[in-house]
Design a protein around this motif. Structure first.
Motif, mmCIF file in Angstrom:
data_model
loop_
_atom_site.group_PDB
_atom_site.id
_atom_site.type_symbol
_atom_site.label_atom_id
_atom_site.label_comp_id
_atom_site.label_asym_id
_atom_site.label_seq_id
_atom_site.Cartn_x
_atom_site.Cartn_y
_atom_site.Cartn_z
ATOM 1 N N GLN A 70 -4.703 21.108 -1.315
ATOM 2 C CA GLN A 70 -4.456 19.703 -0.490
ATOM 3 C C GLN A 70 -4.551 18.480 -1.045
ATOM 4 O O GLN A 70 -5.578 18.489 -1.744
ATOM 5 C CB GLN A 70 -5.256 19.985 0.871
ATOM 6 N N ASP A 71 -3.741 17.482 -0.952
ATOM 7 C CA ASP A 71 -4.068 16.271 -1.645
ATOM 8 C C ASP A 71 -3.651 15.193 -0.874
ATOM 9 O O ASP A 71 -2.403 15.146 -0.341
ATOM 10 C CB ASP A 71 -3.340 16.265 -3.005
ATOM 11 N N ALA A 72 -4.290 14.242 -0.845
ATOM 12 C CA ALA A 72 -3.913 12.670 0.182
ATOM 13 C C ALA A 72 -4.619 11.591 -0.530
ATOM 14 O O ALA A 72 -5.672 11.691 -1.168
ATOM 15 C CB ALA A 72 -4.417 13.122 1.504
ATOM 16 N N HIS A 73 -3.733 10.594 -0.734
ATOM 17 C CA HIS A 73 -4.488 9.253 -1.148
ATOM 18 C C HIS A 73 -3.627 8.298 -0.353
ATOM 19 O O HIS A 73 -2.604 8.329 0.286
ATOM 20 C CB HIS A 73 -3.837 9.190 -2.858
ATOM 21 N N ALA A 74 -4.471 7.278 -0.573
ATOM 22 C CA ALA A 74 -3.847 5.821 -0.157
ATOM 23 C C ALA A 74 -4.542 4.942 -0.955
ATOM 24 O O ALA A 74 -5.686 4.858 -1.278
ATOM 25 C CB ALA A 74 -4.373 5.644 1.568
ATOM 26 N N ASP A 75 -3.746 3.843 -1.173
ATOM 27 C CA ASP A 75 -4.250 2.724 -1.832
ATOM 28 C C ASP A 75 -3.429 1.265 -1.894
ATOM 29 O O ASP A 75 -2.358 1.445 -1.228
ATOM 30 C CB ASP A 75 -3.918 3.053 -3.526
ATOM 31 N N TYR A 129 -8.231 12.263 -1.386
ATOM 32 C CA TYR A 129 -9.022 13.494 -0.782
ATOM 33 C C TYR A 129 -8.392 14.781 -1.588
ATOM 34 O O TYR A 129 -7.223 14.682 -1.727
ATOM 35 C CB TYR A 129 -8.974 13.674 0.572
ATOM 36 N N HIS A 130 -9.058 15.682 -2.411
ATOM 37 C CA HIS A 130 -8.295 16.812 -3.051
ATOM 38 C C HIS A 130 -9.251 18.020 -2.738
ATOM 39 O O HIS A 130 -10.371 18.029 -2.795
ATOM 40 C CB HIS A 130 -8.228 16.728 -4.444
ATOM 41 N N SER A 131 -8.414 19.093 -2.231
ATOM 42 C CA SER A 131 -9.126 20.231 -2.017
ATOM 43 C C SER A 131 -8.485 21.443 -2.680
ATOM 44 O O SER A 131 -7.110 21.429 -2.440
ATOM 45 C CB SER A 131 -9.420 20.645 -0.465
ATOM 46 N N TRP A 138 0.800 -1.109 0.057
ATOM 47 C CA TRP A 138 -0.014 0.003 0.011
ATOM 48 C C TRP A 138 0.728 1.510 -0.027
ATOM 49 O O TRP A 138 1.982 1.183 0.493
ATOM 50 C CB TRP A 138 -1.059 -0.033 1.145
ATOM 51 N N ASP A 139 0.249 2.143 -0.567
ATOM 52 C CA ASP A 139 0.922 3.585 -0.528
ATOM 53 C C ASP A 139 0.228 4.817 0.018
ATOM 54 O O ASP A 139 -0.881 4.706 -0.164
ATOM 55 C CB ASP A 139 1.277 4.057 -2.305
ATOM 56 N N VAL A 140 1.015 5.607 0.748
ATOM 57 C CA VAL A 140 -0.078 6.645 1.424
ATOM 58 C C VAL A 140 0.875 8.029 0.855
ATOM 59 O O VAL A 140 2.127 7.811 0.813
ATOM 60 C CB VAL A 140 -0.009 6.662 2.774
ATOM 61 N N GLY A 141 0.217 8.770 0.557
ATOM 62 C CA GLY A 141 0.948 10.336 0.215
ATOM 63 C C GLY A 141 0.128 11.443 0.431
ATOM 64 O O GLY A 141 -1.131 11.384 0.595
ATOM 65 N N VAL A 142 0.853 12.514 0.789
ATOM 66 C CA VAL A 142 0.118 13.776 1.067
ATOM 67 C C VAL A 142 0.892 15.021 0.226
ATOM 68 O O VAL A 142 2.046 14.746 0.049
ATOM 69 C CB VAL A 142 0.286 14.189 2.488
#
Length: 1011
Positions: free
Chosen positions: A345-350, A366-368, A276-280
Motif C-alpha cells: 500500500q502506498d499513499a502520498h500527498a504534496d 505512507y508506505h506499507s 497539490w497532488d494526491v495519489g494512492v
C-alpha cells in the motif's frame, strides 16, 4: 487504509500545463546564452520547445532582467535581433531559421505531445559536486535518473529504482524480504576488504552507510546484511539521482569517493498558484518462480536408493520416513514458507506554492509492504518532507531549508523461514489431535514451522534529515555560500525467542529469551564556499574554493535477558561507540574556451581521525579536458551528425571505510600504525555523439582504475599464535571496462510516439599485485591476476562412470601428487545491460524495462550439499531437495554431472561431495534476462480544467516489477543465488492520482531561477 487502497486502486503520473498565454515569466541573469533563457521559459510553460542550439552558436551572451512578463513578450525579447522565426501553439514553442520550412506540426492539438522535441544538448542539466551545470560546460561523466523514471517502479528504495538503468552501477539483492539490504557497486570492487560502498550525498549531506552505521535488522529474516540504510529516504521526495565514477566528478569528494558517488537531489517547491497532488497505490507481491521440490514418492525413492547404494537394509531404522511416517502424506512446504501474498500500500500527498521571492513544498507519504513469509510481516513507513526557498528582491541573497522525518516499523520472524521448505514432504502434522504443537520425538524430531512464528523481531527506525543553505553575491559574479546539514538514524530492535517457538525435546525446557539492541548514528556537516562565475565573450570561467567539517558519532548497545529458575533474569549487555571528525579544503576551476574547449582541475586535502598519527592527511585531485564539436549544418534534416564531445580525465580519490573505533584503547594493540587512506587512481576517456538533430544520442566511456594501500585485516595465525591485526599493504586492485549509453528522443508517427534507452557495461576486475600473499593467511582467498571474487579450490573433472564418484584434477606425481589447487571461475558479471522502451499513443503511455546479466554464480546445489547430501537424512528432517536431485549417477556406465547417492554411510562418497563444494563445480552459469518493470498509464484532463476548474489532471496506472525471468540457473533465483533465502517478489500494483490547482485569484509566475 488497506480497504480504501484496495477499493480505489489507482495513481496519477502526469499533469498537463495551463496554456502558455496565461503564464508570466521572470528572468534574471547576466551574461547568459539564448538557450539558457529559452530553457527557463520552457520550465514555465511545461510544453515542447523545439529548436536547434546551432541557430544561436554565434550569438553573444546577454543580460536578462524580465519580471512577470507574458511568455510571448519574453520570447520576443530573448530572440530580438536573431534571424529566426517564432511560432507558438498553446504551450508549445517552435523556433526555426528565417525562411526555413515551418516546424509546427500539422495538427490542431495543443498538447505537448504534438511534436517531437529535439534535444538542445547545451541545456541538458548535469549535477556536479556543489553546483549544477550543463552538458556543454563539463568534462565529467555523470548519469542521471529523473523523478519520472524513478516513479515507474513500484518499489520503496531508490537503489531498486536504479537497477540496470545507468551504466557502471551493478546491483544485487540479498533476499526478497521487504526492506532488506541491496548491494551496489559503482565501477567495480576497489577494496579487498574494507568497504566498497559508494558515497551517498543527499542534498549536500553525506548519508550514513556501513561500516559507520552498524547493521540494522541482522537479527531478523532480513539476514546478516540486515536492512538497507536508505529505506528512510522517501522515494516520492527525490527529484533526481546522479551517479559519478570518474575522477573529474568525484575528486572533489576526496578521501570518500574511490567507490563512486551517488548524488540524491530532493524535490523543491515552485512559484505559482497553490498546487497539490494526491495519489494512492495498492498491490501484491509473490515470489518469482524457482525450481519445484520433490514430492513424497520421488523423495522416498531417492532416500531408498541412497540406502541401497550404501549396502544397508531398507527398514524402519534406515528409512523411517516410509515405515514410521505416512508414505502417502504430502505437504507443500515451499508454499507454506514462501508462498504467501505480500500486500503493498502506498499513499502520498504534496502541496507547493509561492512567488518569485519565496516558494515551498510540503509532502507526506505512507508506505506499507509485507513479505511472502508466514506469520505477521510488514515494513511500514510514515514520512513528512518539506522545504522552503527564498531570494531577495535584488537577487543578491538566496537560501533555503529542507528536511524530512521518516518512521519505519518492521515486524518479521527472527529468521528467514524459507530454509524450512526442505522438510521431508511427508513430515507429520504440526499439531496433535488435541491441537497442541508437536515437534516429533527424540528419534525423529522435526521443525514446527507454525510454532517458529512465535519467534518475532520488531524494529523501530527513525530517520531525521535537515539541510540549510544561504548564498550572497557580495561582488559581481562572486558568491559566498554557507551550507549545513544533519543526518540522524536511530534503530531500536527487539528479538524474542519465545518458549513456544523452541523445541521442547531439549534436555532443558525452553524459556523466553529477549535481546534488545539500540543502534544510533548522528552526523553533521558544515561547509563554506566562495564561487566565481563569469563570462568573457564566448569564454566562461567557473571556480570555487571551500572548507568542510564533518562529525560522526555512533553508539551501540545490546541487552539480553534470559529467565532463570527461581525467578529473576540473567542479563547480559554490550556497549560500544565511536566518534570521527573529518575536515577538508578543496578548490576547483573550469574554463570553457569559445564554447568548444573545456579544461577543468580540482584539488582537495582531507584530514580524518580514523588513521594513524603520521597519516591523518591525504591529498587528492583531478584534471580533465573536453572538445565539443557541432556540425554547422546540423539543423538541416539531411545531415546525420549533429554534435558531440570528446573527453578525458585523470585523478585520485580515497577510501576511508574502516571501522571507526579501530583506534579505541581496547583494539589499538591489534592495529599497525601504518594505516592510511586507500588511494584510487582513475583514468577515463569517452565520446558523446548526437545524430539526426540529436534525436539519437550515443555515449561510450573506457576507464581504468587502480587502488593501492589496501586496508587489510589479517586473522590470528593458529600456528605461530601471532595476533590478528589491521595493516595497510601495497596490494593493487585494477578495474577497467567499457560503458555505453544510447537513447533516442521521442520519434513520432501521427499519434504514436516511441523512445528508447540502452545502458551497457562490460567490466573487468583483477588483483594486479600483492607482495607476500602466498605466505599470508589470505593465500587461498585471492589470486594475483584474477578477479577478487576468485578463490582457490579444486578442479572438478566430472563423475567417474564406473564408481559414480566426483573426480578432480591431480598434480604431477613427480611433484608429490595429490589434488591440484586451481583458481575457481570469477563470479563477476561479464556484462550487464538495461533496455527501456516507451510507447505513447494518445492518452496511453507504456514503459517496458528489461535487464540482462551475463555472469557465473554460486551453485545452489553445492549450497544444499553443505547442509544435506541428496538421499541423506538430516537431523531436523530438512532432507528434501529440488527436482534437479533426480539427475544423478545410478549405475556403472552412466554419464552424469552429479555423483551417486549416499545416506551418509559411504565415506568415499561423503568425502568426494565435500571436495565438490570446494571446487569449481560449485560455480555455475547464472545469466538471466528479466522483465524488470512494466508501467502502463492513462492520462486525461477534465473538461473544465481550462475553464478554471480545480482539477488540473488525472491519471490511472498499472505497474509491475520482476514480471518474467528467463534463466538456466538451477533451484534459486539468479540474483540472490541462495536457496536458503526468500527469493525476490513479483509485484503488481494499481493506482490513481489527481493534481489540483487553485486557479482563482492568482496567476502563476515563473519558476525560481535555480530550478
Amino acid at each position: 487504509m488497506r480497504i480504501l487502497a484496495c477499493a480505489i486502486g489507482f495513481f496519477l503520473f502526469l499533469s498537463l500545463p495551463c496554456a502558455a498565454q496565461e503564464l508570466l515569466v521572470t528572468l534574471e541573469g547576466d551574461q547568459q546564452t539564448i538557450p539558457w533563457a529559452l530553457g527557463r521559459v520552457q520550465r514555465v510553460t511545461h510544453g515542447t520547445l523545439l529548436y536547434d542550439a546551432l541557430l544561436f552558436r554565434r550569438s553573444g551572451r546577454r543580460n536578462y532582467h524580465l519580471v512577470n512578463v507574458p511568455v510571448r513578450t519574453a520570447l520576443d525579447t530573448i530572440l530580438a535581433g536573431e534571424e529566426v522565426r517564432l511560432e507558438m501553439s498553446g504551450v508549445n514553442i517552435f523556433i526555426t531559421a528565417a525562411g526555413a520550412p515551418s516546424r509546427r506540426p500539422h495538427s490542431n492539438s495543443d498538447s505537448a505531445d504534438a511534436a517531437p522535441a529535439a534535444c538542445a544538448l547545451d541545456e541538458v542539466v548535469v549535477q556536479q559536486p556543489y553546483e549544477e551545470t550543463t552538458w556543454g560546460r563539463t568534462a565529467a561523466t555523470v548519469y542521471t535518473l529523473r523523478a519520472s523514471e524513478i516513479a515507474l517502479s513500484p518499489v520503496n528504495n531508490f537503489l531498486d529504482a536504479m537497477d540496470g538503468r545507468m551504466p557502471g552501477a551493478s546491483q544485487r539483492r540479498y533476499n526478497g524480504v521487504a526492506g532488506s539490504a541491496i548491494e551496489i557497486q559503482l565501477g567495480g570492487r576497489n577494496s579487498l576488504q574494507e568497504g566498497n560502498n559508494p558515497l551517498i550525498v543527499v542534498d549536500g549531506v553525506p548519508w550514513a552507510t556501513n561500516p559507520f552505521l552498524g547493521i540494522v535488522g541482522s537479527g531478523s529474516a532480513q539476514g546478516q546484511n540486515g536492512a538497507s540504510a536508505f529505506n528512510g529516504i522517501p522515494l516520492s521526495a527525490i527529484a533526481s539521482l546522479s551517479i559519478m565514477k570518474d575522477a573529474a566528478a568525484t575528486a572533489l569528494y576526496g578521501s570518500r569517493a574511490s567507490n563512486g558517488v551517488i548524488l540524491v537531489t530532493l524535490k523543491k517547491g515552485r512559484a505559482g498558484a497553490l498546487t497539490w497532488d494526491v495519489g494512492v497505490n495498492t498491490g501484491a507481491g509473490h515470489v518469482v518462480r524457482t525450481s519445484p521440490l520433490l514430492t513424497t514418492s520421488p523423495f522416498l525413492q531417492l532416500r531408498q536408493e541412497a540406502i541401497q547404494n550404501d549396502g544397508l537394509p531398507v527398514n524402519a531404522a534406515t528409512l523411517p520416513e516410509r515405515f514410521v511416517w505416512d508414505p502417502r502424506r504430502y505437504t507443500d512446504f515451499k508454499a507454506l514458507t514462501t508462498g504467501h501474498t505480500g500486500l503493498i500500500q502506498d499513499a502520498h500527498a504534496d502541496a507547493t506554492w509561492g512567488n518569485t521571492d519565496a516558494w515551498f513544498l510540503l509532502a507526506g507519504r505512507y508506505h506499507s509492504e509485507a513479505s511472502a513469509l508466514p506469520g505477521v510481516t510488514d515494513d511500514k513507513h510514515a514520512s513528512l518532507y518539506g522545504n522552503l526557498h527564498f531570494q531577495s528582491r535584488n537577487k543578491l541573497w538566496r537560501g533555503g531549508v529542507s528536511g524530512f522525518y521518516d518512521r519505519e516499523d518492521i515486524r518479521l520472524p527472527v529468521e528467514d523461514l524459507s530454509k524450512y521448505q526442505y522438510l521431508a514432504p511427508n513430515t507429520p502434522a504440526f499439531t496433535n489431535a488435541a491441537g497442541a504443537p508437536q515437534w516429533g520425538d527424540a528419534a525423529m524430531p522435526y521443525v514446527d514451522i507454525p510454532a517458529l512464528e512465535n519467534n518475532t523481531y520488531r524494529g523501530k527506525i527513525t530517520t531525521l534529515f535537515g539541510n540549510g543553505q544561504v548564498a550572497w553575491e557580495f561582488l559581481s559574479h562572486f558568491f559566498l555560500e554557507l551550507h549545513g546539514g544533519y543526518n540522524g538514524i536511530n534503530a531500536r530492535e527487539q528479538s524474542l525467542l519465545s518458549a513456544a517457538g523452541q523445541t521442547p525435546l531439549l534436555p532443558k525446557p525452553p524459556v523466553n529469551d529477549t535481546t534488545t539492541v539500540n543502534n544510533d548514528y548522528r552526523g553533521g556537516i558544515a561547509e563554506s564556499l566562495v564561487k566565481y562565475q563569469g563570462s568573457f565573450g564566448r569564454d566562461h570561467l567557473d571556480a570555487l574554493a571551500g572548507l568542510t567539517y564533518q562529525g560522526q558519532r555512533t553508539g551501540y548497545s545490546s541487552r539480553q535477558e534470559i529467565p532463570v529458575r527461581g525467578g529473576g533474569m540473567t542479563p547480559g549487555s554490550t556497549t560500544s561507540g565511536a566518534m570521527n571528525r573529518y575536515k577538508a579544503f578543496f578548490v576547483r576551476a573550469t574554463y570553457v574556451l569559445q564554447d568548444v574547449y573545456i579544461l577543468s582541475g580540482s584539488l582537495r586535502r582531507d584530514a580524518s581521525t580514523k588513521f594513524g598519527a603520521g597519516y591523518l592527511y591525504g591529498n587528492f585531485g583531478s584534471v580533465s579536458a573536453a572538445w565539443i564539436f557541432r556540425t554547422p549544418q546540423a539543423a538541416a534534416s539531411s545531415r546525420w551528425l549533429s554534435s558531440g564531445k570528446v573527453k578525458a580525465s585523470y585523478g585520485t580519490t580515497g577510501n576511508d571505510q574502516i571501522n571507526p573505533g579501530i583506534y579505541d584503547t581496547t583494539t589499538v594493540k591489534a592495529v599497525k600504525n601504518n594505516l592510511r587512506w586507500e588511494q584510487n587512481y582513475r583514468a577515463e576517456a569517452g565520446v558523446d555523439v548526437g545524430f539526426l538533430q540529436n534525436k539519437l544520442f550515443f555515449s561510450a566511456t573506457a576507464y581504468r582504475s587502480w587502488t593501492s594501500n589496501q586496508l587489510i585485516y589479517f586473522p590470528r595465525n593458529g600456528v605461530t599464535r601471532s595476533p590478528a591485526y589491521f595493516s595497510s599493504e601495497k596490494a593493487d586492485v585494477v578495474n577497467e571496462g567499457l560503458e555505453m549509453h544510447v537513447w533516442t528522443q521521442r520519434l513520432r508517427i501521427h499519434r504514436f510516439h516511441w523512445s528508447s534507452e540502452l545502458a551497457l557495461t562490460v567490466p573487468v576486475n583483477f588483483l594486479r599485485s600483492f607482495p607476500g600473499l602466498g605466505s599470508s593467511p589470505l593465500a587461498n582467498l585471492m589470486v594475483v591476476g584474477k578477479s577478487l571474487s576468485v578463490r582457490k579450490g579444486y578442479h572438478l573433472t566430472g563423475v567417474d562412470p564406473q564408481s559414480g564418484l566426483y573426480t578432480f584434477q591431480q598434480t604431477d606425481p613427480a611433484q608429490g601428487g595429490g589434488l591440484a589447487s586451481v583458481p575457481n571461475p570469477s563470479l563477476d558479471p561479464r556484462w550487464y545491460a538495461g533496455w527501456n522502451n516507451t510507447v505513447e499513443y494518445g492518452r496511453w503511455e507504456l514503459h517496458v524495462f528489461v535487464v540482462w546479466r551475463r555472469q557465473n554464480g554460486a551453485s545452489p546445489l553445492a549450497a544444499l550439499d553443505k547442509q544435506n547430501l541428496p538421499g541423506m537424512r538430516q537431523g531436523g528432517q530438512q532432507s528434501n531437495g529440488p527436482v534437479e536431485w533426480l539427475d544423478h549417477w545410478r549405475q556403472p556406465g552412466d554419464h552424469s554431472s552429479r555423483q551417486r547417492l549416499t545416506s551418509g554411510a559411504d565415506s568415499a562418497a561423503v568425502a568426494a561431495a565435500a571436495l565438490y563444494t570446494q571446487s569449481d563445480g560449485a560455480v555455475t552459469g547464472a545469466s538471466f534476462l528479466r522483465v524488470k518493470t512494466v508501467a502502463l498509464f492513462y492520462h486525461w484532463v477534465p473538461a473544465d480544467a481550462k475553464k478554471g476548474g480545480w482539477i488540473e489532471s488525472m491519471a490511472l496506472s498499472l505497474r509491475g516489477e520482476n514480471l518474467l525471468t528467463v534463466t538456466r540457473f538451477p533451484v534459486a533465483d539468479p540474483e540472490t543465488q541462495d536457496p536458503m533465502v526468500l527469493p525476490p517478489l513479483r509485484v503488481v500494483t494499481a493506482g490513481f492520482s489527481i493534481t489540483f490547482k487553485n486557479k482563482a485569484g492568482q496567476r502563476p509566475a515563473a519558476r525560481p531561477l535555480d530550478q
